[in-house]
Scaffold this motif. Sequence first.
Motif, short mmCIF file in Angstrom:
data_model
loop_
_atom_site.label_atom_id
_atom_site.label_comp_id
_atom_site.label_asym_id
_atom_site.label_seq_id
_atom_site.Cartn_x
_atom_site.Cartn_y
_atom_site.Cartn_z
N TYR A 205 26.94 106.85 42.07
CA TYR A 205 27.92 106.25 41.16
C TYR A 205 27.71 104.73 41.12
CZ TYR A 205 32.22 104.61 39.07
OH TYR A 205 33.12 103.99 38.26
N ARG A 206 27.68 104.20 39.89
CA ARG A 206 27.53 102.75 39.68
C ARG A 206 28.74 102.22 38.94
NH1 ARG A 206 22.22 102.94 36.26
NH2 ARG A 206 23.26 104.87 35.62
N ARG A 207 29.18 101.06 39.33
CA ARG A 207 30.27 100.41 38.61
C ARG A 207 29.81 99.95 37.24
NH1 ARG A 207 35.60 99.55 40.21
NH2 ARG A 207 35.40 97.43 39.46
N ARG A 208 28.53 99.64 37.11
CA ARG A 208 27.99 99.20 35.83
C ARG A 208 26.81 100.10 35.46
NH1 ARG A 208 26.66 92.98 35.47
NH2 ARG A 208 26.03 93.83 33.44
N PRO A 209 27.04 101.09 34.59
CA PRO A 209 25.96 101.99 34.19
C PRO A 209 24.83 101.30 33.45
CG PRO A 209 28.11 102.91 33.64
CD PRO A 209 28.34 101.49 34.04
N ASP A 210 25.09 100.09 32.95
CA ASP A 210 24.04 99.37 32.22
C ASP A 210 23.03 98.73 33.16
OD1 ASP A 210 26.19 97.73 33.07
OD2 ASP A 210 25.48 96.10 31.79
N VAL A 211 23.33 98.73 34.46
CA VAL A 211 22.40 98.18 35.45
C VAL A 211 21.49 99.30 35.95
CG1 VAL A 211 22.20 97.08 37.72
CG2 VAL A 211 24.04 96.41 36.16
N PRO A 212 20.18 99.15 35.93
CA PRO A 212 19.26 100.19 36.39
C PRO A 212 19.50 100.55 37.86
CG PRO A 212 18.08 98.49 35.17
CD PRO A 212 19.47 97.96 35.41
N TYR B 96 26.69 105.24 47.22
CA TYR B 96 27.36 105.04 45.95
C TYR B 96 28.17 103.74 46.03
CZ TYR B 96 31.24 106.96 48.70
OH TYR B 96 32.17 107.19 49.69
N GLN B 97 28.61 103.28 44.89
CA GLN B 97 29.49 102.12 44.82
C GLN B 97 30.94 102.61 44.69
OE1 GLN B 97 28.11 99.72 41.56
NE2 GLN B 97 26.18 99.18 42.57
N PRO B 98 31.88 101.93 45.30
CA PRO B 98 33.28 102.39 45.22
C PRO B 98 33.80 102.33 43.79
CG PRO B 98 33.13 100.21 46.24
CD PRO B 98 31.73 100.71 46.12
N HIS B 99 34.49 103.40 43.41
CA HIS B 99 35.02 103.50 42.05
C HIS B 99 36.13 102.50 41.79
CE1 HIS B 99 37.85 105.37 39.07
NE2 HIS B 99 36.73 105.46 38.40
N ASN B 100 36.97 102.29 42.80
CA ASN B 100 38.08 101.34 42.69
C ASN B 100 38.47 100.89 44.10
OD1 ASN B 100 39.93 103.33 43.81
ND2 ASN B 100 39.89 104.31 41.80
N PRO B 101 39.42 99.98 44.24
CA PRO B 101 39.78 99.49 45.58
C PRO B 101 40.33 100.58 46.51
CG PRO B 101 40.62 98.03 43.88
CD PRO B 101 40.13 99.24 43.18
N ALA C 268 38.74 92.42 46.68
CA ALA C 268 37.95 91.70 45.69
C ALA C 268 37.42 92.59 44.58
CB ALA C 268 36.78 90.99 46.37
N ILE C 269 37.65 93.91 44.69
CA ILE C 269 37.12 94.84 43.68
C ILE C 269 38.07 94.89 42.49
CG2 ILE C 269 36.49 97.24 43.21
CD1 ILE C 269 35.67 97.54 46.08
N ASP C 270 37.55 94.62 41.33
CA ASP C 270 38.35 94.63 40.10
C ASP C 270 38.53 96.07 39.64
OD1 ASP C 270 39.61 94.14 37.72
OD2 ASP C 270 38.32 92.46 37.18
N THR C 271 39.72 96.39 39.15
CA THR C 271 39.98 97.76 38.67
C THR C 271 39.41 98.02 37.29
OG1 THR C 271 42.14 97.05 37.82
CG2 THR C 271 42.09 97.98 40.04
N THR C 272 39.02 96.99 36.57
CA THR C 272 38.46 97.18 35.24
C THR C 272 37.01 97.64 35.34
OG1 THR C 272 37.82 94.85 35.16
CG2 THR C 272 39.97 95.45 34.23
N THR D 255 32.35 96.08 36.08
CA THR D 255 32.40 94.92 36.97
C THR D 255 31.70 95.27 38.27
OG1 THR D 255 34.57 95.63 37.81
CG2 THR D 255 34.55 94.01 36.01
N ASP D 256 31.11 94.29 38.90
CA ASP D 256 30.38 94.53 40.14
C ASP D 256 31.34 94.79 41.30
OD1 ASP D 256 27.81 94.21 39.06
OD2 ASP D 256 28.02 92.03 39.12
N ALA D 257 30.97 95.76 42.14
CA ALA D 257 31.79 96.06 43.32
C ALA D 257 31.44 95.15 44.48
CB ALA D 257 31.61 97.52 43.73
N GLY D 258 30.18 94.69 44.51
CA GLY D 258 29.76 93.86 45.63
C GLY D 258 29.66 94.63 46.93
N GLU D 259 29.62 95.97 46.84
CA GLU D 259 29.61 96.80 48.05
C GLU D 259 28.99 98.15 47.73
OE1 GLU D 259 32.79 98.75 51.27
OE2 GLU D 259 33.35 97.03 50.01
N THR D 260 28.21 98.66 48.67
CA THR D 260 27.64 100.01 48.57
C THR D 260 28.05 100.79 49.81
OG1 THR D 260 25.72 99.22 47.31
CG2 THR D 260 25.53 101.37 48.39
N ILE D 261 28.51 102.03 49.59
CA ILE D 261 28.93 102.89 50.69
C ILE D 261 27.84 103.93 50.95
CG2 ILE D 261 30.66 104.53 51.51
CD1 ILE D 261 32.69 103.15 49.70
#
Length: 275
Positions: free
Chosen positions: A69-76, A111-116, A131-135, A138-144
């Motif tokens: 899962y990616r917060r930004r699908p436009d990022v490869p 994966y990247q967290p979907h939301n906070p 720091a994770i934006d709900t919109t 946007t970048d999560a800045g974190e990978t789980i």
Amino acid sequence: MKHYGTQAGLSLVELMVALAISSFLILGVTQIYIDNKRSYSFQQNLAENQEGSRYTLLLLQQELAKAGYRRRPDVPFDEAFPANNALGCSFAKGQTAKQFSTTQNAVCIRYQPHNPLERDCLGNLPVNAAAIDTTPYTDAGETIVERLFLDGNTLMCQTAHVTSSTKTAGPGELVSGIADLRFEFGVGTASNDRRVNKYIAAPDGPVLTIRYTALMRSSNINLRDGIDIDTALLNWRNLTGISTEDTLLADLKTADRGNLYQISQSAVMLRNLLP
């Protein structure tokens, strides 16, 4: 005039007949009690296996579906998931689901967290949840990173939250009563990367699905009447393709005490990884 005395008490013959009838009744009641207790124990352990397998499959489906899962699908994928060795999983660039080392009963995902409020398999929130934006977008800045593996008879989970540093947690117990667990990866081909071509232990192409087979074992013993361990494990051997020389099969036979076994198998489509 003759006087005949009346009988007092029981004769020996009457006493013996009464004892014989009472013994048969007691034996009958005892046998009914034993049969009912055995039937109850059988049903309880059958329900235990069913509940354990249901929970195992639901939990694995919930966690494995997060892979990629990616917060930004436009990022490869190569940019969203750089090469990383958290928890010893040795992810290549862009890889988000793989076998752990050469062990078929362990799998690594990230994966990247979907939301906070996105919790990992141990119930932990993201490290930088504030720091994770709900919109979206946007970048999560974190990978789980999660490593799901079988340890003894227990499904375990270990996690790593990768930010500028790495914070690990676990391992923690998720489900017990599992005699064996196998993960297989459904991969496509270069010409058709949207269709599963085969299931293999170590993926060598685009991963589309993860199939998992769990062998549940009851906690109580001496529940199989006239069924040997080879017969009890026959379907599991056919599904997994394990050889008669495999040490795991020998260990299962050694540990068997007439337990009940149940096989559960399912697969989860990794929609986040579909091209």
